[in-house]
Design a protein around this motif. Structure first.
Motif, PDB file in Angstrom:
ATOM      1  N   GLU A 164       0.836  -1.207   0.000  1.00 44.68           N
ATOM      2  CA  GLU A 164       0.000   0.000   0.000  1.00 44.68           C
ATOM      3  C   GLU A 164       0.870   1.256   0.000  1.00 44.68           C
ATOM      4  O   GLU A 164       0.593   2.220  -0.730  1.00 44.68           O
ATOM      5  CB  GLU A 164      -0.917   0.006   1.224  1.00 44.68           C
ATOM      6  N   GLN A 165       1.922   1.249   0.806  1.00 45.11           N
ATOM      7  CA  GLN A 165       2.822   2.406   0.837  1.00 45.11           C
ATOM      8  C   GLN A 165       3.533   2.602  -0.496  1.00 45.11           C
ATOM      9  O   GLN A 165       3.715   3.731  -0.954  1.00 45.11           O
ATOM     10  CB  GLN A 165       3.848   2.249   1.960  1.00 45.11           C
ATOM     11  N   ASP A 166       3.948   1.492  -1.112  1.00 42.54           N
ATOM     12  CA  ASP A 166       4.597   1.593  -2.428  1.00 42.54           C
ATOM     13  C   ASP A 166       3.688   2.322  -3.411  1.00 42.54           C
ATOM     14  O   ASP A 166       4.132   3.190  -4.169  1.00 42.54           O
ATOM     15  CB  ASP A 166       4.926   0.199  -2.978  1.00 42.54           C
ATOM     16  N   ALA A 167       2.411   1.951  -3.392  1.00 45.89           N
ATOM     17  CA  ALA A 167       1.443   2.577  -4.299  1.00 45.89           C
ATOM     18  C   ALA A 167       1.252   4.050  -3.966  1.00 45.89           C
ATOM     19  O   ALA A 167       1.159   4.896  -4.867  1.00 45.89           O
ATOM     20  CB  ALA A 167       0.115   1.833  -4.224  1.00 45.89           C
ATOM     21  N   GLN A 168       1.200   4.367  -2.672  1.00 44.45           N
ATOM     22  CA  GLN A 168       1.014   5.753  -2.262  1.00 44.45           C
ATOM     23  C   GLN A 168       2.227   6.612  -2.620  1.00 44.45           C
ATOM     24  O   GLN A 168       2.075   7.735  -3.114  1.00 44.45           O
ATOM     25  CB  GLN A 168       0.744   5.816  -0.750  1.00 44.45           C
ATOM     26  N   VAL A 169       3.418   6.081  -2.379  1.00 48.02           N
ATOM     27  CA  VAL A 169       4.645   6.811  -2.732  1.00 48.02           C
ATOM     28  C   VAL A 169       4.722   7.005  -4.245  1.00 48.02           C
ATOM     29  O   VAL A 169       5.057   8.084  -4.737  1.00 48.02           O
ATOM     30  CB  VAL A 169       5.889   6.065  -2.201  1.00 48.02           C
ATOM     31  N   HIS A 229       4.046  -5.435 -11.316  1.00 49.03           N
ATOM     32  CA  HIS A 229       4.400  -5.269  -9.906  1.00 49.03           C
ATOM     33  C   HIS A 229       3.715  -6.308  -9.012  1.00 49.03           C
ATOM     34  O   HIS A 229       4.314  -6.776  -8.039  1.00 49.03           O
ATOM     35  CB  HIS A 229       4.092  -3.852  -9.420  1.00 49.03           C
ATOM     36  N   LYS A 230       2.494  -6.709  -9.340  1.00 50.60           N
ATOM     37  CA  LYS A 230       1.804  -7.711  -8.527  1.00 50.60           C
ATOM     38  C   LYS A 230       2.518  -9.061  -8.606  1.00 50.60           C
ATOM     39  O   LYS A 230       2.624  -9.782  -7.609  1.00 50.60           O
ATOM     40  CB  LYS A 230       0.349  -7.824  -8.973  1.00 50.60           C
ATOM     41  N   GLU A 231       2.998  -9.394  -9.801  1.00 48.03           N
ATOM     42  CA  GLU A 231       3.734 -10.649  -9.977  1.00 48.03           C
ATOM     43  C   GLU A 231       5.076 -10.602  -9.243  1.00 48.03           C
ATOM     44  O   GLU A 231       5.555 -11.618  -8.728  1.00 48.03           O
ATOM     45  CB  GLU A 231       3.947 -10.919 -11.464  1.00 48.03           C
ATOM     46  N   PHE A 232       5.678  -9.408  -9.177  1.00 43.51           N
ATOM     47  CA  PHE A 232       6.949  -9.260  -8.472  1.00 43.51           C
ATOM     48  C   PHE A 232       6.751  -9.456  -6.973  1.00 43.51           C
ATOM     49  O   PHE A 232       7.565 -10.117  -6.320  1.00 43.51           O
ATOM     50  CB  PHE A 232       7.560  -7.887  -8.763  1.00 43.51           C
ATOM     51  N   TYR A 233       5.687  -8.894  -6.410  1.00 47.44           N
ATOM     52  CA  TYR A 233       5.386  -9.135  -4.996  1.00 47.44           C
ATOM     53  C   TYR A 233       5.195 -10.636  -4.740  1.00 47.44           C
ATOM     54  O   TYR A 233       5.692 -11.184  -3.750  1.00 47.44           O
ATOM     55  CB  TYR A 233       4.115  -8.394  -4.575  1.00 47.44           C
ATOM     56  N   LYS A 234       4.472 -11.295  -5.632  1.00 43.84           N
ATOM     57  CA  LYS A 234       4.227 -12.737  -5.498  1.00 43.84           C
ATOM     58  C   LYS A 234       5.538 -13.519  -5.562  1.00 43.84           C
ATOM     59  O   LYS A 234       5.771 -14.437  -4.771  1.00 43.84           O
ATOM     60  CB  LYS A 234       3.278 -13.193  -6.609  1.00 43.84           C
ATOM     61  N   TYR A 235       6.385 -13.150  -6.503  1.00 43.75           N
ATOM     62  CA  TYR A 235       7.700 -13.796  -6.645  1.00 43.75           C
ATOM     63  C   TYR A 235       8.518 -13.650  -5.359  1.00 43.75           C
ATOM     64  O   TYR A 235       9.131 -14.622  -4.886  1.00 43.75           O
ATOM     65  CB  TYR A 235       8.445 -13.181  -7.829  1.00 43.75           C
ATOM     66  N   LEU A 236       8.550 -12.452  -4.795  1.00 42.88           N
ATOM     67  CA  LEU A 236       9.316 -12.213  -3.575  1.00 42.88           C
ATOM     68  C   LEU A 236       8.769 -13.044  -2.415  1.00 42.88           C
ATOM     69  O   LEU A 236       9.543 -13.592  -1.623  1.00 42.88           O
ATOM     70  CB  LEU A 236       9.293 -10.726  -3.223  1.00 42.88           C
ATOM     71  N   ILE A 249      12.583  -1.093  -6.136  1.00 45.71           N
ATOM     72  CA  ILE A 249      12.134  -1.645  -7.418  1.00 45.71           C
ATOM     73  C   ILE A 249      10.607  -1.684  -7.469  1.00 45.71           C
ATOM     74  O   ILE A 249      10.000  -1.346  -8.488  1.00 45.71           O
ATOM     75  CB  ILE A 249      12.731  -3.054  -7.653  1.00 45.71           C
ATOM     76  N   CYS A 250       9.981  -2.081  -6.359  1.00 46.33           N
ATOM     77  CA  CYS A 250       8.515  -2.125  -6.319  1.00 46.33           C
ATOM     78  C   CYS A 250       7.925  -0.726  -6.514  1.00 46.33           C
ATOM     79  O   CYS A 250       6.911  -0.565  -7.207  1.00 46.33           O
ATOM     80  CB  CYS A 250       8.039  -2.710  -4.992  1.00 46.33           C
ATOM     81  N   VAL A 251       8.549   0.275  -5.922  1.00 48.70           N
ATOM     82  CA  VAL A 251       8.083   1.650  -6.118  1.00 48.70           C
ATOM     83  C   VAL A 251       8.186   2.027  -7.590  1.00 48.70           C
ATOM     84  O   VAL A 251       7.247   2.589  -8.171  1.00 48.70           O
ATOM     85  CB  VAL A 251       8.884   2.637  -5.241  1.00 48.70           C
ATOM     86  N   LEU A 252       9.318   1.701  -8.217  1.00 48.99           N
ATOM     87  CA  LEU A 252       9.484   2.008  -9.641  1.00 48.99           C
ATOM     88  C   LEU A 252       8.425   1.318 -10.493  1.00 48.99           C
ATOM     89  O   LEU A 252       7.838   1.947 -11.390  1.00 48.99           O
ATOM     90  CB  LEU A 252      10.879   1.597 -10.122  1.00 48.99           C
ATOM     91  N   ILE A 255       5.262   3.128 -10.238  1.00 50.69           N
ATOM     92  CA  ILE A 255       5.329   4.399 -10.975  1.00 50.69           C
ATOM     93  C   ILE A 255       5.128   4.161 -12.469  1.00 50.69           C
ATOM     94  O   ILE A 255       4.360   4.882 -13.129  1.00 50.69           O
ATOM     95  CB  ILE A 255       6.683   5.100 -10.734  1.00 50.69           C
ATOM     96  N   ILE A 256       5.815   3.165 -13.007  1.00 54.35           N
ATOM     97  CA  ILE A 256       5.708   2.861 -14.441  1.00 54.35           C
ATOM     98  C   ILE A 256       4.259   2.585 -14.821  1.00 54.35           C
ATOM     99  O   ILE A 256       3.767   3.075 -15.839  1.00 54.35           O
ATOM    100  CB  ILE A 256       6.621   1.665 -14.804  1.00 54.35           C
ATOM    101  N   ASN A 257       3.574   1.812 -13.999  1.00 55.10           N
ATOM    102  CA  ASN A 257       2.176   1.478 -14.303  1.00 55.10           C
ATOM    103  C   ASN A 257       1.255   2.680 -14.178  1.00 55.10           C
ATOM    104  O   ASN A 257       0.274   2.792 -14.913  1.00 55.10           O
ATOM    105  CB  ASN A 257       1.713   0.333 -13.404  1.00 55.10           C
ATOM    106  N   LEU A 258       1.561   3.600 -13.270  1.00 55.82           N
ATOM    107  CA  LEU A 258       0.750   4.794 -13.102  1.00 55.82           C
ATOM    108  C   LEU A 258       1.021   5.849 -14.178  1.00 55.82           C
ATOM    109  O   LEU A 258       0.164   6.676 -14.471  1.00 55.82           O
ATOM    110  CB  LEU A 258       0.996   5.421 -11.725  1.00 55.82           C
ATOM    111  N   SER A 259       2.214   5.812 -14.755  1.00 57.95           N
ATOM    112  CA  SER A 259       2.643   6.889 -15.651  1.00 57.95           C
ATOM    113  C   SER A 259       1.881   6.941 -16.966  1.00 57.95           C
ATOM    114  O   SER A 259       1.790   7.994 -17.603  1.00 57.95           O
ATOM    115  CB  SER A 259       4.140   6.749 -15.958  1.00 57.95           C
ATOM    116  N   LYS A 260       1.377   5.788 -17.403  1.00 62.82           N
ATOM    117  CA  LYS A 260       0.674   5.663 -18.689  1.00 62.82           C
ATOM    118  C   LYS A 260       1.599   5.925 -19.889  1.00 62.82           C
ATOM    119  O   LYS A 260       1.135   6.025 -21.024  1.00 62.82           O
ATOM    120  CB  LYS A 260      -0.531   6.614 -18.762  1.00 62.82           C
ATOM    121  N   LEU A 261       2.889   6.049 -19.639  1.00 67.10           N
ATOM    122  CA  LEU A 261       3.843   6.196 -20.737  1.00 67.10           C
ATOM    123  C   LEU A 261       4.072   4.845 -21.407  1.00 67.10           C
ATOM    124  O   LEU A 261       3.952   3.791 -20.776  1.00 67.10           O
ATOM    125  CB  LEU A 261       5.186   6.735 -20.219  1.00 67.10           C
ATOM    126  N   GLN A 262       4.420   4.863 -22.684  1.00 67.10           N
ATOM    127  CA  GLN A 262       4.797   3.644 -23.396  1.00 67.10           C
ATOM    128  C   GLN A 262       6.270   3.378 -23.125  1.00 67.10           C
ATOM    129  O   GLN A 262       7.144   4.063 -23.676  1.00 67.10           O
ATOM    130  CB  GLN A 262       4.528   3.810 -24.897  1.00 67.10           C
TER     131      GLN A 262
END
Length: 294
Positions: A164-169, A229-236, A249-252, A255-262
């Motif tokens: 949750e904090q990762d998403a908020q940050v 990112h969800k798969e990465f949490y599961k992997y960890l 890395i989880c924060v990044l 961010i990538i998923n929120l950015s909507k950039l290609q």
């Protein structure tokens, strides 16, 4: 008697983890970058690189940094883990400068103050002692100064954050991430294998121990490249792989998923400090990635 400034983070690991003489360090960086030289990937938004002693991880880190284009004015967000201090959220700096043997890097305090207001309960201000103990950020500073000597730096120590904090940050950082004059640097080593790390998984189906480690890291690498990112949490959770920069890395990834950039993230180099063949041996894995606009 000379008194160090209370507003400058001293290069506390210079002379031990890496060369303390500026000219010699610059020559070493030139060598690392020259050996890593290849087809440059344009439009870099983020890199991931290791933070061990330069003799071990510097050559691998260069495979990320060699893709960054030197610019006069850049803002660099540097995110790394906390090895010595427990921080529940993230740590921000109140210092003015970070020292390197090549020259000092100015911190972007107006942006840091803005972040402190936006992050609310998800941050603490660290102090000079805490910041000088931590090596995960410092090991990137010579590369950053080499490429962006006039940049403004926002160092962020990422502690034991929750999903949750990762998403908020990430929701706070994303607007900075999309800025064309901003680059994110994520500091992380990968698998720490051996009894001294209390982590010794070994799947004999993959060959020698070092090959099993590479396969384990390879799973993480593919997930990071997929931005899942969800798969990465599961992997960890499933592997407990000792990736020390997993929180940055989880924060990044958030961010990538929120950015909507290609964006495309790709591994540019993978290495291990030694190739383990015996149960009493140990090693640390290093990986370099670049995230670029498609």
């Amino acid at each position: 008697m000379f008194q160090p400034s209370q507003k400058i983070r001293e290069a506390s690991h210079a002379g031990s983890w890496y060369i303390g003489d500026g000219k010699q360090l610059d020559a070493q960086l030139n060598e690392f970058l020259s050996k890593a030289k290849g087809d440059t990937i344009p439009n870099i938004k983020a890199i991931i690189g290791p933070h061990a002693g330069f003799s071990y991880s510097g050559p691998t880190a260069a495979f990320a940094y060699q893709h960054l284009v030197q610019k006069e004015r850049m803002r660099v967000f540097l995110l790394g883990p906390c090895h010595h201090t427990y921080i529940k959220g993230i740590g921000l700096s109140e210092l003015e400068m970070y020292e390197t043997p090549l020259g000092n890097i100015e911190l972007d305090q107006p942006t840091i103050k803005q972040l402190s207001a936006e992050l609310k309960k998800n941050f603490v201000f660290t102090n000079k002692d805490i910041e000088e103990q931590e090596h995960s950020l410092e090991m990137h500073l010579p590369f950053i100064y080499k490429l962006f000597p006039k940049c403004k730096l926002i160092p962020i120590m990422v502690g034991a954050t929750t999903e949750e904090q990762d998403a908020q940050v990430a929701s706070v950082l994303v607007k900075y991430f999309v800025d064309p004059n901003t680059v994110f640097v994520i500091s992380s080593d990968f698998c720490h294998w051996g009894k001294r790390f209390q982590y010794t998984p070994y799947n004999k189906e993959h060959g020698e121990i070092h090959q099993s480690i590479a396969q384990l890291d390879g799973q993480a690498i593919k997930i990071i490249e997929s931005h899942n990112h969800k798969e990465f949490y599961k992997y960890l959770d499933e592997t407990e792989n000792t990736i020390c920069g997993r929180h940055p890395i989880c924060v990044l990834l958030n961010i990538i998923n929120l950015s909507k950039l290609q964006l495309k993230t790709q591994l540019t180099k993978y290495n291990q400090s030694s190739q383990v063949t015996k149960p009493n041996d140990s090693s640390v894995s290093y990986a370099a990635f670049v995230t670029s606009l498609i």
